[in-house]
Design an enzyme around this catalytic site. Structure first.
Site, short mmCIF file in Angstrom:
data_model
loop_
_atom_site.label_atom_id
_atom_site.label_comp_id
_atom_site.label_asym_id
_atom_site.label_seq_id
_atom_site.Cartn_x
_atom_site.Cartn_y
_atom_site.Cartn_z
N SER A 135 48.93 43.51 44.28
CA SER A 135 48.85 42.19 44.88
C SER A 135 50.26 41.66 45.19
O SER A 135 51.04 42.38 45.83
CB SER A 135 48.09 41.27 43.91
OG SER A 135 47.71 40.09 44.54
N ARG A 201 42.53 27.20 41.53
CA ARG A 201 42.13 28.47 40.91
C ARG A 201 40.67 28.79 41.22
O ARG A 201 40.32 29.95 41.41
CB ARG A 201 42.35 28.40 39.39
CG ARG A 201 42.11 29.70 38.64
CD ARG A 201 43.07 30.80 39.07
NE ARG A 201 43.10 31.91 38.10
CZ ARG A 201 43.93 32.93 38.15
NH1 ARG A 201 44.80 33.03 39.13
NH2 ARG A 201 43.90 33.89 37.23
N ASP A 289 37.59 44.67 47.87
CA ASP A 289 38.63 43.63 47.92
C ASP A 289 38.52 42.87 49.25
O ASP A 289 38.74 43.45 50.32
CB ASP A 289 40.01 44.32 47.80
CG ASP A 289 41.15 43.32 47.64
OD1 ASP A 289 41.00 42.15 48.02
OD2 ASP A 289 42.22 43.74 47.15
N HIS A 318 39.23 42.10 44.54
CA HIS A 318 40.68 42.19 44.40
C HIS A 318 41.12 42.34 42.94
O HIS A 318 42.00 43.14 42.63
CB HIS A 318 41.32 40.94 45.02
CG HIS A 318 42.81 40.95 44.95
ND1 HIS A 318 43.57 41.92 45.56
CD2 HIS A 318 43.69 40.11 44.33
CE1 HIS A 318 44.85 41.69 45.32
NE2 HIS A 318 44.95 40.60 44.58
N ASP A 319 40.51 41.58 42.04
CA ASP A 319 40.90 41.66 40.63
C ASP A 319 40.59 43.03 40.03
O ASP A 319 40.99 43.31 38.89
CB ASP A 319 40.23 40.55 39.81
CG ASP A 319 41.09 39.29 39.73
OD1 ASP A 319 42.30 39.37 40.01
OD2 ASP A 319 40.54 38.23 39.37
C1 LIG Z 1 48.98 33.62 27.99
C2 LIG Z 1 48.13 34.41 28.89
O1 LIG Z 1 46.97 34.18 29.06
S1 LIG Z 1 48.90 35.64 29.74
C3 LIG Z 1 48.29 35.73 31.32
C4 LIG Z 1 47.00 36.45 31.46
N1 LIG Z 1 46.63 36.59 32.83
C5 LIG Z 1 47.37 37.31 33.68
O2 LIG Z 1 48.32 37.89 33.33
C6 LIG Z 1 46.94 37.35 35.07
C7 LIG Z 1 46.15 38.54 35.33
N2 LIG Z 1 44.84 38.47 34.71
C8 LIG Z 1 43.80 37.92 35.34
O3 LIG Z 1 43.90 37.41 36.45
C9 LIG Z 1 42.49 37.94 34.60
O4 LIG Z 1 42.74 37.87 33.23
C10 LIG Z 1 41.60 39.19 34.89
C11 LIG Z 1 41.35 39.25 36.37
C12 LIG Z 1 42.28 40.45 34.45
C13 LIG Z 1 40.30 39.06 34.11
O5 LIG Z 1 39.73 37.80 34.34
P1 LIG Z 1 38.85 37.10 33.19
O6 LIG Z 1 38.81 35.66 33.49
O7 LIG Z 1 39.30 37.48 31.82
O8 LIG Z 1 37.44 37.78 33.37
P2 LIG Z 1 36.10 37.19 33.95
O9 LIG Z 1 36.28 36.73 35.35
O10 LIG Z 1 35.08 38.23 33.71
O11 LIG Z 1 35.80 35.90 33.09
C14 LIG Z 1 35.55 35.98 31.75
C15 LIG Z 1 35.75 34.63 31.13
O12 LIG Z 1 34.91 33.68 31.78
C16 LIG Z 1 33.98 33.14 30.84
N3 LIG Z 1 32.73 32.94 31.55
C17 LIG Z 1 31.97 33.88 32.16
N4 LIG Z 1 30.90 33.29 32.73
C18 LIG Z 1 31.00 31.98 32.49
C19 LIG Z 1 30.21 30.85 32.84
N5 LIG Z 1 29.09 30.99 33.56
N6 LIG Z 1 30.62 29.64 32.42
C20 LIG Z 1 31.76 29.50 31.69
N7 LIG Z 1 32.54 30.52 31.34
C21 LIG Z 1 32.17 31.74 31.74
C22 LIG Z 1 33.87 34.18 29.76
O13 LIG Z 1 33.40 33.63 28.56
C23 LIG Z 1 35.30 34.65 29.67
O14 LIG Z 1 36.02 33.70 28.95
P3 LIG Z 1 37.40 34.08 28.19
O15 LIG Z 1 38.37 34.47 29.26
O16 LIG Z 1 37.81 32.82 27.50
O17 LIG Z 1 37.08 35.20 27.27
N1 LIG Z 2 44.37 37.41 39.12
C1 LIG Z 2 45.73 37.57 39.53
C2 LIG Z 2 45.92 37.20 40.97
C3 LIG Z 2 45.36 38.21 41.90
O1 LIG Z 2 46.37 39.04 42.35
C4 LIG Z 2 46.65 36.67 38.78
O2 LIG Z 2 46.21 35.62 38.33
O3 LIG Z 2 47.82 36.99 38.67
#
Ligand SMILES: CC(=O)SCCNC(=O)CCNC(=O)[C@H](O)C(C)(C)COP(=O)(O)OP(=O)(O)OC[C@H]1O[C@@H](n2cnc3c(N)ncnc32)[C@H](O)[C@@H]1OP(=O)(O)O
Ligand SMILES: N[C@@H](CCO)C(=O)O
Length: 347
Positions: A135, A201, A289, A318-319
C-alpha cells in the site's frame, strides 16, 4: 527489538521547499547486522502502522516467520507525519514552542523516502537485501528503488501502484472532507477532528474490504431486525478503534502524501521510472483489492525489467496484504529461493 530516535542534525528540506530544522525519525531494529552487512530487510509501513513490524505484520515478520530476527537485520522506520514518533503535526514547532497542527509542512511520498534514506546513511547501510512494503509502504518502496540512491537486491511490493489513482485520491479526499467537516479539527488540540477521523476510517474501510468481506462477516441473521445492524456497528467500532490510537492531523497529512505519489514526477514518464528499477522485483496483488486493483500491480511488473507478478486469492480485499500472511510467505519464500524462475515473466 530496540526502539530508537534518529535526530537529523541539518535542516530537512521538503519537495515543496519548506524545511524542518529538527527532523526526528523513530525506528526499530530487530536482529543483528551480519559481518558483510548483507542481511538487511527494510520495511516500509502503510498508512496507520508504525515501526514495530513484528506487531503489525505477524505471520510474515516474527521469530518463527520468514523474516525473522535470527536471520535478518530488520529495520522499520516510522514515516514523517505519523502519530507514532517521527516528526509530525503534533510535534513541537521550535519557532513557537507549540505543536504545529496545520502549520506542519505538507509532504510527499518522496519526502518520506528521502528522510528514511538519511536514516539508512546514519545506520551505515549502503545495501538492502530485501526492501518490502504494501500500500503506502509499497509506494515508498518503489520510490526508494526508482531513486537509485542505495543498492537494493530484492524489491517486494504488495497492493500498490506507480501513481496514485483518481479513485484512490477520491477516497482520500472524501475522508479529508469528513475530517474538516468536524470543526474541532481547527481547534488546535491533540484530539481535534476526532469525530471526523472516525468517519474517515469508516469510509476507508469500505475501500480496504469489499462486498464479499462484509457479506461474510457482517450479515445479520435476524430477519425481523430493522435497526442496529452488524455492519453499522462494525463501521462505528472500526472508526472508534482508530480514534483511540491515532489523530486526525497525522491522518489528514498522510492521506495527502499518498495522493502525491507519482513515480513520473521529476522523471521522463512512469514507464521510464519503472524501467530504471534494476533490482529483482516481486509484485503482489490481492484479487479482490478494489482500492489498488491488480491491474495497477501488473502495470508495475510489466515495466520493471526484472519483475514478476503473483496474485493472492483472498476475500479481504486491500487489507489482504496485512492478513493473508501464509499466502504471502509461500510466494515470497519461493521468490527468495528461486529468483531465476521469477525473472522476466510477462503479465
Ligand atoms: C497500537 C496499535 O494498535 S498498532 C497499529 C495496528 N494497526 C496497524 O498497524 C495498521 C495495520 N493493521 C490494520 O489495518 C488492521 O489491524 C488489519 C487490517 C490487519 C486487521 O483489521 P482488524 O480490525 O483487526 O480486523 P477486522 O476487520 O476483522 O475487525 C475485527 C475487529 O472488529 C470487531 N468487530 C467485528 N464485527 C463487529 C461488529 N459487527 N460490531 C462491532 N465490532 C465488530 C471485532 O471484535 C474485532 O475487534 P478487535 O480489533 O478489538 O479485536
Ligand atoms: N489498513 C491499513 C491501510 C491500508 O493500506 C492501515 O491502517 O495502515
Amino acid at each position: 527489538m530496540s526502539r530508537h530516535i534518529y535526530q537529523h542534525q541539518e535542516p530537512f528540506v521538503f519537495e515543496n521547499g519548506r524545511e524542518l530544522i529538527d527532523l526526528q525519525i523513530s525506528y526499530e531494529v530487530f536482529g543483528e547486522l551480519n559481518a558483510d552487512r548483507s542481511n538487511v530487510v527494510w520495511v516500509c509501513h502503510a498508512l496507520t502502522a508504525n515501526a514495530n513490524v513484528l506487531d503489525w505484520w505477524p505471520g510474515l515478520f516474527g521469530t518463527d516467520d520468514l523474516f525473522n530476527p535470527n536471520d535478518y537485520y530488520i529495520v522499520c522506520a516510522n514515516v514523517i507525519g505519523s502519530a507514532y514518533g517521527s516528526s509530525n503535526p503534533l510535534s513541537t514547532n521550535p519557532a513557537t514552542g507549540q505543536p504545529y497542527y496545520l502549520s506542519f509542512p505538507e509532504f510527499t511520498v518522496k519526502d518520506l523516502v528521502n528522510a528514511h534514506q538519511l536514516l539508512a546513511a546514519h545506520l551505515d547501510i549502503s545495501q538492502i537485501e530485501v526492501l518490502i512494503g504494501g500500500s503506502l509502504g509499497g509506494q515508498q518502496a518503489l520510490e526508494w528503488a526508482a531513486s537509485k540512491t542505495i543498492a537494493i537486491n530484492q524489491l517486494i511490493v504488495v497492493g500498490t501502484n506507480a501513481v496514485h489513482s483518481p479513485w484512490g485520491i477520491a477516497f482520500n479526499e472524501s475522508q479529508r472532507l469528513a475530517i474538516t467537516a468536524d470543526r474541532t479539527f481547527y481547534a488546535n488540540h491533540p484530539d481535534g477532528g476526532a469525530k471526523g477521523l472516525k468517519v474517515a476510517r469508516s469510509i476507508a474501510l469500505l475501500s480496504y474490504r469489499n462486498y464479499i468481506t462484509y457479506d461474510h462477516t457482517q450479515r445479520d441473521t435476524d430477519d425481523n431486525k430493522v435497526n442496529d445492524y452488524k455492519a453499522a456497528s462494525y463501521q462505528n467500532y472500526q472508526g472508534e478503534k482508530l480514534v483511540k490510537r491515532y489523530n486526525a492531523y497525522s491522518y489528514f497529512y498522510l492521506t495527502k502524501a499518498m495522493d502525491s505519489h507519482n513515480l513520473a514526477r521529476g522523471r521522463a514518464s512512469l514507464e521510464a521510472a519503472l524501467a530504471g528499477i534494476n533490482c529483482s522485483t516481486l509484485v503482489l496483488g490481492v484479487n479482490t483489492d478494489i482500492l489498488f486493483p491488480v491491474d495497477e500491480q501488473k502495470f508495475i511488473a510489466r515495466h520493471i525489467p526484472n519483475a514478476s507478478y503473483r496474485e493472492i486469492e483472498s476475500s479481504y480485499g486491500h487489507d489482504g496484504f496485512l492478513i493473508e500472511t501464509k499466502k504471502l510467505t509461500a510466494i515470497i519464500h519461493n521468490f527468495l529461493e528461486n529468483k531465476k524462475e521469477y525473472i522476466n515473466e510477462l503479465v
